[in-house]
Enzyme design. Structure first.
Site, PDB file in Angstrom:
ATOM      1  N   ASP A   1       0.767  -1.197  -0.010  1.00  0.00           N
ATOM      2  CA  ASP A   1      -0.132  -0.055   0.045  1.00  0.00           C
ATOM      3  C   ASP A   1       0.681   1.230   0.074  1.00  0.00           C
ATOM      4  O   ASP A   1       0.560   2.164   0.829  1.00  0.00           O
ATOM      5  CB  ASP A   1      -0.963  -0.077   1.316  1.00  0.00           C
ATOM      6  CG  ASP A   1      -1.609  -1.106   1.375  1.00  0.00           C
ATOM      7  OD1 ASP A   1      -1.965  -1.779   0.449  1.00  0.00           O
ATOM      8  OD2 ASP A   1      -1.944  -1.712   2.595  1.00  0.00           O
TER       9      ASP A   1
ATOM     10  N   GLU B   1     -11.730   0.176  -3.224  1.00  0.00           N
ATOM     11  CA  GLU B   1     -10.977   0.562  -2.258  1.00  0.00           C
ATOM     12  C   GLU B   1      -9.952   1.235  -2.596  1.00  0.00           C
ATOM     13  O   GLU B   1      -9.435   1.642  -3.668  1.00  0.00           O
ATOM     14  CB  GLU B   1     -10.474  -0.708  -1.263  1.00  0.00           C
ATOM     15  CG  GLU B   1      -9.470  -1.576  -1.701  1.00  0.00           C
ATOM     16  CD  GLU B   1      -8.916  -2.818  -0.868  1.00  0.00           C
ATOM     17  OE1 GLU B   1      -9.495  -2.898   0.307  1.00  0.00           O
ATOM     18  OE2 GLU B   1      -8.278  -3.637  -1.210  1.00  0.00           O
TER      19      GLU B   1
END
Ligand code: FUB
Length: 454
Positions: free
Chosen positions: A40, A215
């Site tokens: 991420d 997301e």
């Protein structure tokens, strides 16, 4: 305790502390970090340097965390000036230090960091103390620092009104900051000037695909176009898509795919897009160091380009990644730019310890591997060294890519099972930035760990 013993103990304590506190530097291609799992990645430019704020996948201590799932207890920050040498500045926040967070949740998921009024604001999700499993129990907190490397001080409470994960903060040219996050859908709101509270109603971006998990929003602006980019499961696993708008609060019109589903089958991808020294980059993740378990991920970067109309050209993931490599460093040719489609493969040096990295196995005559952007000095190299081994012996030829594929050296790899460093003179003038070809000429097979010029 005798004086000498005491002095020795103090010395070793101070020495250990120095080792622990000194930022670690490593050379990188893709993945960018190979001594730990990272995921991420949010890349930001602060004070002329590129910083990456990833999450930190770990294998949790026995009996803790959640089996077969993401487990993250803390965050590190990394920085680089040339996108080749990366410094790990160490831990900037631990789940145990978040006043409102569950200290046993191992849920420090995708973060972001921005700078405003001389302060650095680090946004992170985690599970609220006492909440049940699931994205519903998550909120987003802020930790503040005076420097990008920290130390970061977490606020006593999470941001009021926010339920979800994957915070992203975009600061527009007029100074207005926006917070985006996800929980099945993507949400956004204006942030107050203090960067700690919502300053508007929460908007749900309904125009963004409703079907398939979504997301990890990341918003940026270029030439007056606002880009909303996000991982979305359109088919089997997440791919990175984007929409555009003339307003940071949308509505966004779907424009296309930034990166296709990963060939490795890794279910998640999560990214950020940044411009650094006149080049745009996509930071994302895959499972390079954990091919059998896609919840232990590794961050990567590749260059990103735009069409004239502002559309994003699809980014194809590479092992070579970004930045140039000095000819005097250990050139990891297993992170190649291209290779022959026969007789050449990158495999782990030690399958049981992926953090040791890879080697290149070249086992068919004429099979080759190309490694782009090696920087040679004005003087030119006199000698090349290869860390290699070969059960049968072989000859490796080094060439420069280009029309005439100029051969610059031939290295004989002696027969033997052990790793050794073999060298040979460089026969031609070499200078500037060159794409290097390493090719097997004689023999049944060699393994090469690295190549280096003197
Ligand atoms: O890293 C945990 C979660 O996986 C992130 O928050 C998501 O975006 C996905 O990458």
């Amino acid at each position: 305790m005798k004086y000498r013993e005491l002095a020795f103990r103090n010395f070793t304590t101070v020495f250990t502390l120095i080792i622990l506190l000194t930022p670690k530097t490593a050379l990188a291609q893709n993945p960018l970090i190979i001594d730990q799992f990272t995921a991420d990645p949010t890349a930001r430019v602060f004070n002329g340097k590129l910083y990456v704020f990833p999450s930190h996948d770990i294998v949790p201590p026995k009996g803790e965390g959640r089996a077969e799932w993401f487990n993250m207890a803390d965050y590190h920050v990394f920085s680089s000036e040339n996108l080749t040498d990366w410094t790990d500045h160490g831990k900037i926040l631990d789940q145990k230090d978040v006043p409102w967070g569950d200290p046993t949740a191992y849920s420090m998921w995708g973060p972001d960091a921005v700078s405003k009024n001389g302060k650095y604001y680090f946004y992170f999700p985690t599970r609220i103390k006492g909440a049940a499993n699931g994205e519903k129990g998550f909120s987003i907190g802020v930790a503040i620092a005076d420097k990008p490397e920290g130390p970061y001080k977490p606020q006593p409470n999470h941001i009021h009104g926010v339920e979800g994960i994957d915070p992203n903060v975009f600061i527009d040219n007029d100074g207005q900051a926006y917070l985006y996050w996800s929980r099945g859908e993507i949400f956004g709101a204006k942030l107050n000037d203090n960067m700690l509270e919502l300053a508007s109603e929460i908007k749900t971006f309904e125009e963004i695909p409703q079907k398939g998990h979504i997301e990890g929003p990341f918003v940026f602006e270029r030439n007056g176009i606002y880009y909303m980019t996000y991982p979305h499961v359109a088919n089997n696993t997440e791919r990175i898509e984007y929409g555009v708008s003339d307003n940071p609060m949308g509505p966004f019109t779907h424009r296309g795919v930034v990166m296709d589903e990963s060939a490795s089958g890794t279910w998640t991808n999560h990214h950020s897009i940044v411009s650094y020294k006149d080049q745009w980059y996509l930071f994302y993740h895959d499972n390079d160091l954990s091919p059998d378990f896609d919840k232990n991920r590794s961050i990567r970067a590749d260059s990103l380009f735009f069409e004239d109309n502002g559309n994003i050209k699809k980014v194809v993931p590479t092992k070579r990644g970004v930045g140039v490599t000095s000819s005097n460093s250990e050139i990891q040719i297993d992170r190649y730019s291209a290779k022959s489609n026969y007789g050449a493969a990158a495999v782990f040096l030690d399958r049981l310890d992926p953090f040791q990295g890879w080697k290149m196995v070249i086992n068919k005559p004429d099979a080759w591997v190309r490694y782009n952007r090696v920087v040679f000095g004005k003087e030119g190299p006199k000698e090349v060294k290869l860390k290699a081994r070969s059960l049968t012996g072989g000859t490796v030829v080094l060439k420069l890519a280009g029309e005439d594929q100029k051969e610059i050296s031939r290295v004989a790899i002696q027969k033997g099972g052990n790793w050794n460093v073999f060298s040979a003179p460089v026969e031609k003038e070499v200078e500037g930035i060159q794409d290097l070809i390493v090719q097997l000429k004689e023999g049944d097979g060699v393994e090469v760990d690295w190549v280096k010029f003197n």
